[in-house]
Motif scaffolding. Structure first.
Motif, PDB file in Angstrom:
ATOM      1  N   CYS A  24      49.740  59.065  16.792  1.00 20.82           N
ATOM      2  CA  CYS A  24      49.148  57.966  16.030  1.00 20.82           C
ATOM      3  C   CYS A  24      47.692  57.756  16.410  1.00 20.82           C
ATOM      4  N   ALA A  25      46.982  58.835  16.691  1.00 25.06           N
ATOM      5  CA  ALA A  25      45.578  58.745  17.077  1.00 25.06           C
ATOM      6  C   ALA A  25      44.834  59.978  16.605  1.00 25.06           C
ATOM      7  N   GLY A  26      43.604  59.764  16.194  1.00 26.12           N
ATOM      8  CA  GLY A  26      42.712  60.866  15.878  1.00 26.12           C
ATOM      9  C   GLY A  26      42.905  61.503  14.528  1.00 26.12           C
ATOM     10  N   LEU A  27      43.835  61.003  13.715  1.00 24.40           N
ATOM     11  CA  LEU A  27      44.116  61.608  12.423  1.00 24.40           C
ATOM     12  C   LEU A  27      43.898  60.594  11.301  1.00 24.40           C
ATOM     13  N   ARG A 269      41.315  62.793  26.214  1.00 29.08           N
ATOM     14  CA  ARG A 269      42.055  63.953  26.737  1.00 29.08           C
ATOM     15  C   ARG A 269      41.356  65.252  26.344  1.00 29.08           C
ATOM     16  N   PHE A 270      40.960  65.336  25.082  1.00 33.28           N
ATOM     17  CA  PHE A 270      40.285  66.542  24.609  1.00 33.28           C
ATOM     18  C   PHE A 270      38.949  66.727  25.327  1.00 33.28           C
ATOM     19  N   LEU A 271      38.132  65.680  25.364  1.00 33.85           N
ATOM     20  CA  LEU A 271      36.794  65.801  25.932  1.00 33.85           C
ATOM     21  C   LEU A 271      36.847  66.086  27.429  1.00 33.85           C
ATOM     22  N   SER A 272      37.806  65.464  28.128  1.00 37.09           N
ATOM     23  CA  SER A 272      37.934  65.708  29.561  1.00 37.09           C
ATOM     24  C   SER A 272      38.296  67.159  29.838  1.00 37.09           C
ATOM     25  N   LEU A 273      39.257  67.690  29.082  1.00 40.62           N
ATOM     26  CA  LEU A 273      39.643  69.080  29.303  1.00 40.62           C
ATOM     27  C   LEU A 273      38.515  70.029  28.921  1.00 40.62           C
ATOM     28  N   MET A 274      37.822  69.767  27.821  1.00 43.82           N
ATOM     29  CA  MET A 274      36.733  70.658  27.412  1.00 43.82           C
ATOM     30  C   MET A 274      35.612  70.671  28.449  1.00 43.82           C
ATOM     31  N   VAL A 376      51.124  73.928  28.197  1.00 45.03           N
ATOM     32  CA  VAL A 376      51.500  72.936  27.196  1.00 45.03           C
ATOM     33  C   VAL A 376      50.295  72.090  26.822  1.00 45.03           C
ATOM     34  N   GLU A 377      49.524  71.669  27.818  1.00 44.24           N
ATOM     35  CA  GLU A 377      48.348  70.847  27.527  1.00 44.24           C
ATOM     36  C   GLU A 377      47.311  71.635  26.735  1.00 44.24           C
ATOM     37  N   ALA A 378      47.046  72.867  27.136  1.00 41.58           N
ATOM     38  CA  ALA A 378      46.031  73.671  26.451  1.00 41.58           C
ATOM     39  C   ALA A 378      46.414  73.945  25.008  1.00 41.58           C
ATOM     40  N   PHE A 379      47.630  74.420  24.776  1.00 41.00           N
ATOM     41  CA  PHE A 379      48.056  74.736  23.412  1.00 41.00           C
ATOM     42  C   PHE A 379      48.109  73.476  22.555  1.00 41.00           C
ATOM     43  N   VAL A 386      41.608  71.222  17.164  1.00 42.17           N
ATOM     44  CA  VAL A 386      40.798  72.370  16.728  1.00 42.17           C
ATOM     45  C   VAL A 386      41.434  73.084  15.541  1.00 42.17           C
ATOM     46  N   GLU A 387      42.684  73.513  15.663  1.00 40.14           N
ATOM     47  CA  GLU A 387      43.256  74.498  14.752  1.00 40.14           C
ATOM     48  C   GLU A 387      43.256  74.092  13.285  1.00 40.14           C
ATOM     49  N   GLN A 388      43.431  72.814  12.992  1.00 41.15           N
ATOM     50  CA  GLN A 388      43.533  72.375  11.608  1.00 41.15           C
ATOM     51  C   GLN A 388      42.278  71.670  11.109  1.00 41.15           C
ATOM     52  N   ALA A 389      41.264  71.562  11.950  1.00 42.35           N
ATOM     53  CA  ALA A 389      40.041  70.855  11.558  1.00 42.35           C
ATOM     54  C   ALA A 389      39.322  71.613  10.440  1.00 42.35           C
ATOM     55  N   PRO A 390      38.917  70.931   9.371  1.00 39.86           N
ATOM     56  CA  PRO A 390      38.206  71.617   8.276  1.00 39.86           C
ATOM     57  C   PRO A 390      36.984  72.392   8.753  1.00 39.86           C
TER      58      PRO A 390
END
Length: 417
Positions: A24-27, A269-274, A376-379, A386-390
Motif C-alpha cells: 500500500c505504498a509507492g503505487l 528501503r529502496f534508497l537505503s539499499l541503492m 529476497v530483499e534484492a529481488f 524498477v521492473e515495472q516502471a514505465p
C-alpha cells in the motif's frame, strides 16, 4: 472455471502487518467505476463517507471504466486508507468486495490462455519473493481451487488464437520453460540459447503474423525440436564460453538503470539499499570497468560458496518471469527475452552489491539464511521499484534496438550474468 498456478502461489497467504514492506505504498492505484460506486454505497451515512469523497478522485487522465478513479496518497507515499497497524481500513470495515481490483488481486497476476486462467505472482511482494525463490519446488505448476484466483474476470486475455502469434504462443512458451529448466548447462548458456531460438523464429513468427501455412507450422516445430536437443545446447554453451566481451558496459547499464530510478522513487528501503550497493562498488564516480572487476570477483567467490543456491534464485526468477509476463505483449519474442535478461542483470548487480552478501563473502562460514534474506530483499525491491516502471521499460526498448542488433546487445547482458 479451472485455474493453475506455480506451487508457491498456491501456498501464498498475505502476512499483512507482519510484512517487512507494504503493497500500500509507492503505487498509483486506480479504482473502477463499479467498485467506486459500491464503496460509496457501503460508506453512505458513516464517518467514512466524507473521507472516501475526499480521498478518491476522478482519474486526471480522463479515463473511465476500470481506471475511473485514483486512490489518494499520504505525504509519505502510502495509501490514504492504510491504518496504523499497516492494514487497509476499508477492507477491515467494509470487506474485500469494496477494494479496487489491483488491491484485491495483488500480488497475484491473472492471465487467461484460451479458457484456462493462470495465476502467477509478482515478486514485488516480500512473501511472494520468499516463497518463489527459496523453495526448491516453488515453480511446479498445479491446479488450484477456483477461489484462489481472486476476481478471474480481470484476467488479461493472451492467447485468442486468431493469428499465428497467439495461436502458437503456448507451444512457444512451453519450449521456453523447457529450455530454462535444462540444468545440464549453465544458466547464462540457457539464456543465450533462448535468445538464439527467438532470433531463429523472428523472421516468420512475430506479432500480427497471419495464420500459418503448414510449411511455417512445420518450420516452427522443427526449430523448437532443435532447441530441445542436448547437442544444440551443448554447442551453444561452448560458443558462449569461448566468447570474450568486456564487462564494463554491463556494469554501466546496471548502474544507469538504478540511478535513474533513484531520482523517481521515495521509498526509504529502496534508497537505503541503492546507496549501500553503490558504495560497495566504489561510489558513483567509479569507472564501470573497475566496478565490473569487483562484481566479477564477488560472483566467482559466491559461486564457489553457494553456487547452487544462487542458481535457484535466478532460475526461479526467470521461470516466473515467463509465466508472469506473457511474451505476446512484447514487440517480438527476442525483445521479450532481452527484457528478461536485463531484469536478471539488474537484480544480479544489486544482489552482489548487497551489504549482507559482501559481508558473507568476507566470512564464508555465515549461514545460507543470511544469503536467502539478502536475495529476497534484492529481488523484491527491484521488482517493486524498477521492473515495472514505465521509465525502465522505455529504457529497455531503446537499449534493445531491433533484430540482430537486439541479439548483439543481449550477448553483453548474458555474459555479465
Amino acid at each position: 472455471m479451472t485455474a493453475s498456478a506455480p506451487r508457491y502461489m498456491a501456498r501464498f497467504r498475505c502476512i499483512a502487518e507482519a510484512c517487512e514492506d507494504t503493497c500500500c505504498a509507492g503505487l498509483t492505484v486506480p479504482i473502477s467505476e463499479s467498485r467506486w460506486s459500491l464503496l460509496r454505497q457501503k460508506v453512505a451515512g458513516t464517518p467514512d463517507e466524507a473521507r472516501v469523497a475526499a480521498l478518491i478522485s476522478p482519474n486526471p487522465d480522463g479515463a473511465t471504466g476500470q481506471q475511473a478513479g485514483i486512490l489518494g496518497k499520504r505525504a509519505d507515499g502510502h495509501c490514504a486508507f492504510l491504518d496504523e497497524a499497516k492494514l487497509c481500513s476499508l477492507q477491515r470495515l467494509y470487506g474485500e468486495a469494496v477494494l479496487p481490483d489491483g488491491c484485491s488481486v495483488f500480488p497475484r497476476v491473472l492471465t487467461r490462455w484460451g479458457t484456462q486462467v493462470e495465476m502467477a505472482g509478482s515478486l514485488a511482494c516480500p512473501e511472494t519473493a520468499r516463497l518463489c525463490l527459496l523453495a526448491e519446488d516453488a515453480l511446479v505448476r498445479e491446479h488450484v481451487p477456483e477461489e484462489h484466483a481472486l476476481r478471474p474476470q480481470v484476467a488479461r486475455q493472451v492467447a485468442a488464437g486468431d493469428d499465428a502469434w497467439t495461436a502458437h504462443a503456448d507451444t512457444v512458451r512451453e519450449a521456453m520453460l523447457r529450455l530454462l529448466n535444462r540444468r545440464e548447462a549453465p544458466f547464462a548458456a540457457r539464456l543465450y540459447a533462448l535468445g538464439r531460438m527467438a532470433l531463429d523464429l523472428g523472421d516468420f513468427y512475430f506479432p500480427g503474423t497471419t495464420a500459418f501455412a503448414s510449411a511455417d507450422a512445420d518450420r516452427l516445430a522443427r526449430i523448437l525440436r532443435e532447441y530441445d536437443s542436448p547437442d544444440t545446447l551443448a554447442s551453444l554453451s561452448a560458443q558462449l564460453e569461448a566468447l570474450e566481451l568486456p564487462g564494463g558496459p554491463w556494469a554501466g547499464i546496471c548502474g544507469a538503470v538504478l540511478r535513474s530510478r533513484e531520482a523517481a522513487v521515495s521509498s526509504p528501503r529502496f534508497l537505503s539499499l541503492m546507496n549501500a550497493v553503490r558504495a560497495s562498488y566504489g561510489g558513483v564516480d567509479t569507472p564501470p570497468d573497475q566496478a565490473w572487476e569487483l562484481h566479477a570477483a564477488r560472483r566467482s567467490t559466491l559461486e564457489s560458496l553457494h553456487g547452487e543456491r544462487v542458481h535457484q534464485y535466478f532460475l526461479h526468477h526467470a521461470l516466473n518471469h515467463v509465466l508472469r509476463h506473457p511474451f505476446t505483449e512484447a514487440e517480438s519474442l527476442l525483445n521479450a527475452v532481452f527484457l528478461l535478461v536485463l531484469r536478471a542483470s539488474v537484480v544480479r548487480w544489486v544482489l552482489l552489491g548487497h551489504p549482507a552478501v559482501v559481508a558473507l563473502l568476507e566470512a564464508p562460514g555465515a549461514p545460507v539464511a543470511a544469503l536467502d534474506a539478502a536475495a529476497v530483499e534484492a529481488f523484491q525491491i527491484v521488482a517493486k521499484h524498477v521492473e515495472q516502471a514505465p521509465t525502465f521499460l522505455d529504457f529497455a526498448r531503446g537499449l534493445a534496438g531491433e533484430g540482430p542488433e537486439t541479439f548483439a546487445r543481449l550477448l553483453i547482458l548474458v555474459k555479465g550474468l
